[in-house]
Design a protein around this motif. Structure first.
Motif, short mmCIF file in Angstrom:
data_model
loop_
_atom_site.label_atom_id
_atom_site.label_comp_id
_atom_site.label_asym_id
_atom_site.label_seq_id
_atom_site.Cartn_x
_atom_site.Cartn_y
_atom_site.Cartn_z
N LEU A 216 -6.80 -3.83 -3.81
CA LEU A 216 -7.15 -2.17 -4.12
C LEU A 216 -6.05 -1.40 -3.59
CD1 LEU A 216 -11.05 -2.45 -3.12
CD2 LEU A 216 -9.98 -2.38 -5.38
N ALA A 219 -3.32 -1.18 -5.81
CA ALA A 219 -3.85 -0.60 -7.34
C ALA A 219 -2.55 0.10 -8.00
CB ALA A 219 -4.99 0.02 -7.08
N SER A 283 -5.86 0.24 -12.63
CA SER A 283 -6.55 -0.38 -11.60
C SER A 283 -7.59 0.02 -10.48
CB SER A 283 -5.38 -1.11 -10.81
OG SER A 283 -4.70 -1.85 -11.71
N GLN A 284 -7.24 1.47 -10.08
CA GLN A 284 -8.08 2.01 -9.20
C GLN A 284 -9.67 2.26 -9.72
OE1 GLN A 284 -5.25 3.09 -9.94
NE2 GLN A 284 -4.06 4.03 -8.58
N LEU A 287 -11.09 -2.23 -10.81
CA LEU A 287 -10.82 -3.30 -9.98
C LEU A 287 -12.29 -3.34 -9.06
CD1 LEU A 287 -7.48 -3.60 -8.49
CD2 LEU A 287 -8.59 -5.27 -9.70
N PRO A 288 -12.98 -2.18 -8.61
CA PRO A 288 -13.96 -2.09 -7.94
C PRO A 288 -15.22 -2.94 -8.81
CG PRO A 288 -13.00 -0.24 -7.37
CD PRO A 288 -12.21 -0.65 -8.59
#
Length: 336
Positions: A216, A219, A283-284, A287-288
């Motif tokens: 993370l 990211a 990605s930020q 990803l979560p």
């Protein structure tokens, strides 16, 4: 800058996925060969259950649920990293041979090295990591061109070839092994969740606590690397340094997961794709979501598998393959 409406959308999806995870966990705790009714779960959790209920819940169900959740999360993040590094939507630790490399290392360790019961659980992820790392390095070398850099499509083909080679190696290894050990490896290959005790949870957890936050944190580098080598160099990113660090994280996450769950494929392929479809390719943002989707997918697959054909059930890896194989074909056709 990310638009506030997109962040709000992501938070709504995160909350929805968290609720879905809780519901699936509750259902998974209550279902099984020896069931514990849903209205008894809270009393048992508070220490007011019978010995049988407490044994089923705390010694059998909960560690298995946590293992599947953690392993699904690890595979999802590993797949997301590989797809970003290779700029290829078909990348997955199971498809490109990393899982198979980890499996061969686990098989060699299990068959030919003296095993101490106390340290076996904690050594296994490290052994799987070494096997997966060697395989990943070989795939990377054969997919790299000194003039054009890493070739994403070539990486997929090379990975599939290495996966087949590792499968052949596995067959050779077990051909002369003891029947008891062959049965274990066969279940491992099918993706049967075999590490279902609390020590396996403790062995897997540190890898995720370190590597998921690290991913993370990286990211933004993943976003830049997806744009191509020239763009990344232009904004001052050290391509090889970042690529190697992230590749090591992907390999370690996949190896830690499959060391206790067996050969699980397609979770790392599908979870990032679903997350990207919901909130986009940054990605930020995705990803979560991919972390929660991966954990939920493997937990759901294991819950379905162990309740479809009692008492043995169906391996979670088979259930994920039944779902993932058509999805992989769809992506393959779409990419053309």
């Amino acid at each position: 800058m990310i638009h506030p409406s997109v962040i709000k959308k992501q938070r709504i999806y995160l909350l929805s996925l968290f609720i879905l995870l809780v519901v699936t966990t509750v259902v998974s705790m209550s279902l099984g060969y020896s069931s514990v009714s849903i209205n008894r779960l809270i009393p048992v959790m508070l220490g007011e259950g019978t010995f049988k209920e407490e044994f089923i819940l705390f010694s059998v169900r909960l560690p298995r649920i946590l293992i599947t959740l953690l392993a699904g999360m690890a595979l999802a993040v590993s797949g997301a990293i590989l797809q970003s590094l290779t700029r290829n939507d078909l990348a997955d630790p199971g498809i490109i041979g990393i899982n198979a490399g980890a499996g061969v290392a686990v098989a060699v360790f299990f068959l030919y090295f003296p095993i101490e019961a106390g340290s076996f659980v904690y050594v296994l992820p490290a052994v799987a990591f070494i096997g997966a790392l060697v395989t990943a390095c070989c795939i990377y070398v054969f997919s790299y061109n000194k003039y054009t850099g890493l070739q994403p499509f070539r990486l997929i083909l090379t990975g599939v070839g290495f996966s087949m080679a590792m499968s052949g190696t596995m067959i050779f290894l077990i051909s002369s092994a003891d029947r008891e050990k062959v049965d274990f490896i066969a279940k491992w290959l099918a993706g049967s969740i075999w590490g279902t005790d609390w020590p396996f949870v403790l062995a897997l957890l540190p890898w995720l606590i370190i590597l998921i936050p690290f991913t993370l944190y990286k990211a933004n580098q993943l976003n830049i690397l997806q744009l191509g080598d020239y763009t990344a160099i232009g904004v001052g990113v050290s391509i090889e340094k970042e690529r190697i660090a992230l590749l090591l994280a992907a390999v370690a996450l996949a190896a830690a997961a499959v060391s206790v769950t067996g050969g699980i494929a397609f979770v790392g392929l599908m979870a990032p794709h679903i997350a990207k479809a919901l909130v986009g390719h940054r990605s930020q943002l995705f990803l979560p979501l991919a972390v929660l989707i991966g954990g939920w997918m493997l937990l759901l697959s294991d819950t379905i598998g162990r309740n479809v054909a009692e008492p043995e059930g169906i391996a979670a890896g088979i259930v994920t393959a039944l779902i993932g194989a058509p999805y992989f074909i769809y992506l393959l056709l779409k990419s053309d």
